[in-house]
Structures are given as structure tokens and as C-alpha cells.
Design a protein around this motif. Structure first.
Motif, short mmCIF file in Angstrom:
data_model
loop_
_atom_site.label_atom_id
_atom_site.label_comp_id
_atom_site.label_asym_id
_atom_site.label_seq_id
_atom_site.Cartn_x
_atom_site.Cartn_y
_atom_site.Cartn_z
N LEU A 25 -35.85 -8.00 -7.00
CA LEU A 25 -34.96 -8.97 -7.64
C LEU A 25 -35.00 -10.30 -6.88
O LEU A 25 -35.20 -10.34 -5.67
CB LEU A 25 -33.53 -8.42 -7.66
CG LEU A 25 -33.34 -7.18 -8.53
CD1 LEU A 25 -31.96 -6.56 -8.29
CD2 LEU A 25 -33.51 -7.52 -10.02
N VAL A 70 -29.32 -12.06 -6.18
CA VAL A 70 -28.25 -11.07 -6.16
C VAL A 70 -27.01 -11.74 -5.58
O VAL A 70 -27.08 -12.40 -4.54
CB VAL A 70 -28.61 -9.85 -5.28
CG1 VAL A 70 -27.44 -8.85 -5.28
CG2 VAL A 70 -29.87 -9.18 -5.76
N MET A 117 -30.67 -5.86 -2.97
CA MET A 117 -31.81 -6.71 -2.58
C MET A 117 -32.92 -5.93 -1.88
O MET A 117 -34.10 -6.32 -1.92
CB MET A 117 -31.34 -7.82 -1.62
CG MET A 117 -30.69 -9.00 -2.31
SD MET A 117 -30.04 -10.18 -1.11
CE MET A 117 -31.53 -10.59 -0.23
N ILE A 133 -24.81 -6.33 -1.92
CA ILE A 133 -25.88 -7.33 -1.91
C ILE A 133 -27.11 -6.78 -1.19
O ILE A 133 -28.24 -6.83 -1.70
CB ILE A 133 -25.41 -8.64 -1.23
CG1 ILE A 133 -24.32 -9.32 -2.07
CG2 ILE A 133 -26.59 -9.60 -1.02
CD1 ILE A 133 -23.60 -10.45 -1.35
#
Lengths: 180, 308
Positions: A161, A164, A156, A152
Motif C-alpha cells: 500500500l 495508510v 503498512m 498503521i
């Protein structure tokens, strides 16, 4: 230690140990003299027995009644440090790149060495950028919640993004990554 | 109108102007925020739970500490009673010959100042004053050890020099091992004189208005095997003898000045015509006004020979 042959005992690299230890300190899992001692013990140019890593993992486990959210946060913090204060920014430019990086020869495989049956593997089984879906098969000895946090945090970290998540319902070694 | 522009404004109605692509972005932004909040909430909840557990452990440790402290207090009270029992109480034979008064105060429940009265093998009376290095329980244990050794020593020899040398030889090995030593001031009384051995102790004789300070240059007990010197001074009716440890004379006032042997000796000299207990009280009153705080165990013995 030769780079050509695998050591008989599993070892983890000092950079990984240092990142883990620093994350523990940043999240105040250890503080004061214990924190100073923990960081002082780690030389980033050396390899450490896997048992040392397990000691720290165990210490974290013993410190909390409900440890899973802490382990997840630890993994995220480790990769935040790696990206913003380590080499990460130069190595990956988009969140999805991290999945390829981490499962490649410069990822986990580069920071843990030893007998295959102990160090396991970390492979990208599925990757669908359009769907924002990936599956990683992990048989490493690391805690799977920390590993989820690492994924994660790593995905990230570049900031491109919005969403996630990594789940492993039903099969701890099958990490399902959803990213958008 | 882009998503970023709408989000920076304050008009939600304009969301209808968003493209399908922006609506997708908004959807995942919202889901991403919710997911982050979920993870952060779980993290802070776990941290909060851990804090509560830590406080509970702290409370329990505090209770354990209080219990341990109580046990230590009780042990120290018993140690204090034992140490008091090791000090002399009734001295009818001494009182028949000498008028004397004693002040003895330990810094803590137990301490390292030790005095005692003895009847030597040749029938004469004697006083010993010792100051063991350090404070507290360890010094008190050494005090009990020295007393036991002295009892054995008295059965072997009776001259002050022989007693102190014998005691030093018997104890130096142990005292060096435990890194302790003791000052010694041992005085044996004859018919019209006294003989003394003094290694780091303090003594003063006031006789005919003159002050005679003890020669205290001999070694402490427990440092090395050495021969000791013995001195003799006249001690007749009306003469006043004061024996003491360094606690009083090394205490300081608020300006950092020592109380000093000179001040104490002059006080004894100036009040030498008073009864022993009044001399001692004058000394204590003066000391009490002078010193800022007690810094060490204190022993002061004032002694006057009674008329035959």
C-alpha cells in the motif's frame, strides 16, 4: 492458567510485552542498563499482569513532554518488528489483511485476557476494500495512540500500500483507517 | 510507459503518458510520502524536544552535584580542622625531656593515622602511634573513637601492656561490628629505658650505631581479645627512636619496589648523630626522591632523649 477460563485479573501475553519492550529499546526510549533490565524481565512464554504493560506505557509518557508522536511511532515499530522479525510475514500477505487478522481471534484477543469489562474488544465495524476505508471499534485498555500506530504499522508492513492513515477524531475508540 | 519507468527517468513531461490507474497510484504514493514525512517530522521533533529537556535536566543535575560537592568539601574541611585539633600540639613537658620531630600527612582531608603524647598515671611520658584500616572519613571517625577510649583507659591503667589490652578489650566489639582494626605502637618512657607494645606498628631504636627493630608480632587492635607482650629497651642520651606507620615504607618507586623498612632504618642509623628534625628531614628528602606517589597516610616521629 487454563486456556478455557478467563483469569480474574487482566493479563497480556509475553510476546506482546516483548514486542513493546523491544520497540522501546529500538527507539532509544530506554537505553543502557534500564533497557537490559526491561528486556530481561520479559519471558515470551508467560502472561503478565496488565499493570506491567501500563507501567511501561506510563514510563514512556513520563519520558517525553510531547509524547503522542512517540507513541504513534512505538506502535508502528512494534508491528514492523512483528512482521519482519516475528510471525507476521507468514500470517498476512497484504496490508488490508492485517485489519481482519488483528480484529480476529488471533489478533488482539489472543494476547490480552481477563474480565470483559477490562480487556474490552477490538472489532472491525466497517471494511470497504474498494474505497480503502475501514472502521474499528476499540474498547481495549491500551493507549489509543499506540493502537493507531499498531494499525498503521501492521497495514503498512507488507509494503503493498502507498498510503495508510488511522484517525480517531471526536471518538477515541473509533479508529478510522484509510488505506490505498 | 509505466509509472515505475517514468519515475526512474528524468523527464517529468512524460507523466502525460500515464494511464488513469497509474495517476491514481502516483497520487496515493505522493500522499503516502507526505503522511510518512509528517509522522517522521513529528517524531523527530518530539525526540529533539526530549533531548533538549534531557540536556536541561542534566544541567540542573550538574548544578546540584556541584552544590553537593561544595557542601561535602566544606564538611571535609571542617572534619580536617577537627581531626587536626585531636592531634597533639604543644608538648612542653615532652620537649623538656626529648628532642623530637613529627611528620604527619593524610592522603585525603582526613585520614586514619593517629599519634598522640600522653602523661601516664605513674607520671611517665608515652607516645602512641595508630594506623586505622581504610582511609577518609570512616577512618577519621574511628580515630576519634580510639582517642576517646584511650583517654578513659589512661585513667584505669598505666603499664603499656595493660593500656593496650584494656583498649583492645574495650573496643574490639565495636571495631569488629564496623569491620575496622588498627595497628598499635605504644611506647612509655622510663628514666633510662622505654617499654613498648607493638601490634602491626613500626619502630626502630638506634643505639651505639646498632639498629634494634621493634617486635611487631602482637595482634592489631580490634581483631580479637588477646594478651599483649611488652618489651623493654634501653634509651639513653643520644639514642634515637623512630616510630612510623606503613605509609612510607610501603610506598613504591616507578619500578614497583617498596621504600622498605631496611632503607628507612639505615637512613636513621646513618644520620643518628644529627638533631631529630634533621634526621626526619633526611628521611623525607630520601623518600621524596624515591617514591612515585604517596599511597597511604604517613606518620613518622623521630625522638632523641635530651641530656639530663
Amino acid at each position: 492458567m487454563s486456556d478455557q477460563s478467563e483469569p480474574r485479573e487482566p493479563v497480556v501475553h509475553g510476546t506482546l510485552m516483548a514486542g513493546f519492550a523491544q520497540a522501546c529499546v529500538n527507539l532509544n526510549i530506554v537505553a543502557g542498563r534500564r533497557a537490559t533490565a526491561l528486556l530481561a524481565d520479559i519471558d515470551m512464554g508467560r502472561w503478565f499482569p496488565l499493570a506491567k504493560w501500563m507501567e511501561i506505557e506510563q514510563m514512556v509518557g513520563e519520558s517525553y513532554a510531547n509524547v503522542e508522536p512517540i507513541r504513534l511511532k512505538l506502535g508502528i515499530e512494534m508491528m514492523t518488528l512483528w512482521y519482519h522479525h516475528g510471525p507476521g510475514k507468514a500470517l498476512i500477505h497484504r496490508g488490508a489483511d492485517f485489519l481482519h487478522f488483528q480484529t480476529g481471534s488471533h489478533g488482539i484477543a489472543s494476547v490480552i485476557r481477563g474480565p470483559r469489562e477490562v480487556v474490552g474488544s477490538f472489532d472491525l465495524e466497517e471494511f470497504d476494500s474498494a474505497r480503502g476505508h475501514a472502521v474499528i471499534r476499540s474498547s481495549t485498555p491500551f493507549d489509543k495512540t499506540i493502537e493507531r500506530g499498531v494499525l498503521i504499522g501492521g497495514v503498512m508492513a507488507p509494503g503493498d500500500l502507498y498510503y495508510v492513515d488511522v484517525t480517531n477524531d471526536g471518538d477515541l475508540n473509533r479508529l478510522v483507517v484509510e488505506f490505498h | 510507459m509505466t509509472l515505475d519507468e517514468i519515475l526512474q527517468g528524468r523527464d517529468p513531461d512524460r507523466l502525460s503518458e500515464l494511464s488513469r490507474e497509474d495517476l491514481h497510484r502516483l497520487f496515493w504514493m505522493y500522499k503516502g510520502l507526505v503522511k510518512r514525512v509528517e509522522r517522521d517530522t513529528a517524531y523527530w521533533q518530539a525526540t529533539n524536544d526530549n533531548l533538549r529537556t534531557a540536556y536541561e535536566r542534566l544541567d540542573e543535575q550538574e548544578r546540584e552535584l556541584a552544590r553537593a560537592y561544595q557542601t561535602i568539601r566544606q564538611d571535609l574541611e571542617i572534619a580536617q580542622q577537627v581531626q587536626h585539633a585531636l592531634l597533639p600540639k604543644d608538648h612542653p613537658e615532652m620537649l623538656a625531656r626529648f628532642e623530637f620531630s613529627v611528620y604527619h600527612k593524610q592522603m585525603t582531608e582526613v585520614g586514619g593515622d593517629y599519634y598522640d603524647f600522653y602523661r601516664l598515671r605513674d607520671g611517665s611520658h608515652a607516645i602512641g602511634v595508630f594506623d586505622i584500616s581504610g582511609h577518609g572519613v570512616s577512618a577519621a571517625l574511628i580515630m576519634a573513637y580510639l582517642k576517646a577510649q584511650l583517654v578513659q583507659t589512661m585513667e584505669q591503667v598505666s603499664r603499656p601492656r595493660d593500656i593496650v589490652e584494656y583498649l583492645n578489650n574495650a573496643t574490639v566489639g565495636f571495631l569488629r561490628e564496623v569491620r575496622r582494626y588498627a595497628t598499635v605502637n605504644f611506647v612509655a618512657f622510663g628514666e633510662r629505658t622505654f617499654r613498648y607494645v607493638c601490634g602491626g606498628g613500626y619502630g626502630v631504636l638506634v643505639r651505639g650505631g646498632e639498629v634494634h627493630t621493634f617486635n611487631k608480632g602482637d595482634p592489631f587492635i580490634g581483631l580479637r581479645r588477646r594478651a599483649y607482650s611488652e618489651y623493654e629497651l634501653p634509651f639513653e642520651t643520644g639514642d634515637v627512636l623512630a616510630l612510623y606507620t606503613d605509609g612510607m615504607v610501603e610506598a613504591q618507586d616507578s619500578a614497583g619496589a617498596d621504600y622498605s623498612t631496611r632503607r628507612l632504618h639505615e637512613l636513621v642509623r646513618a644520620n643518628a648523630e644529627l638533631p631529630a628534625n634533621q634526621i626526619l628531614q633526611r628521611c623525607l628528602d630520601d623518600y621524596g626522591q624515591f617514591r612515585r606517589v604517596d599511597a597511604d597516610d604517613i606518620t613518622l616521629i623521630v625522638l632523641r632523649r635530651r641530656a639530663a
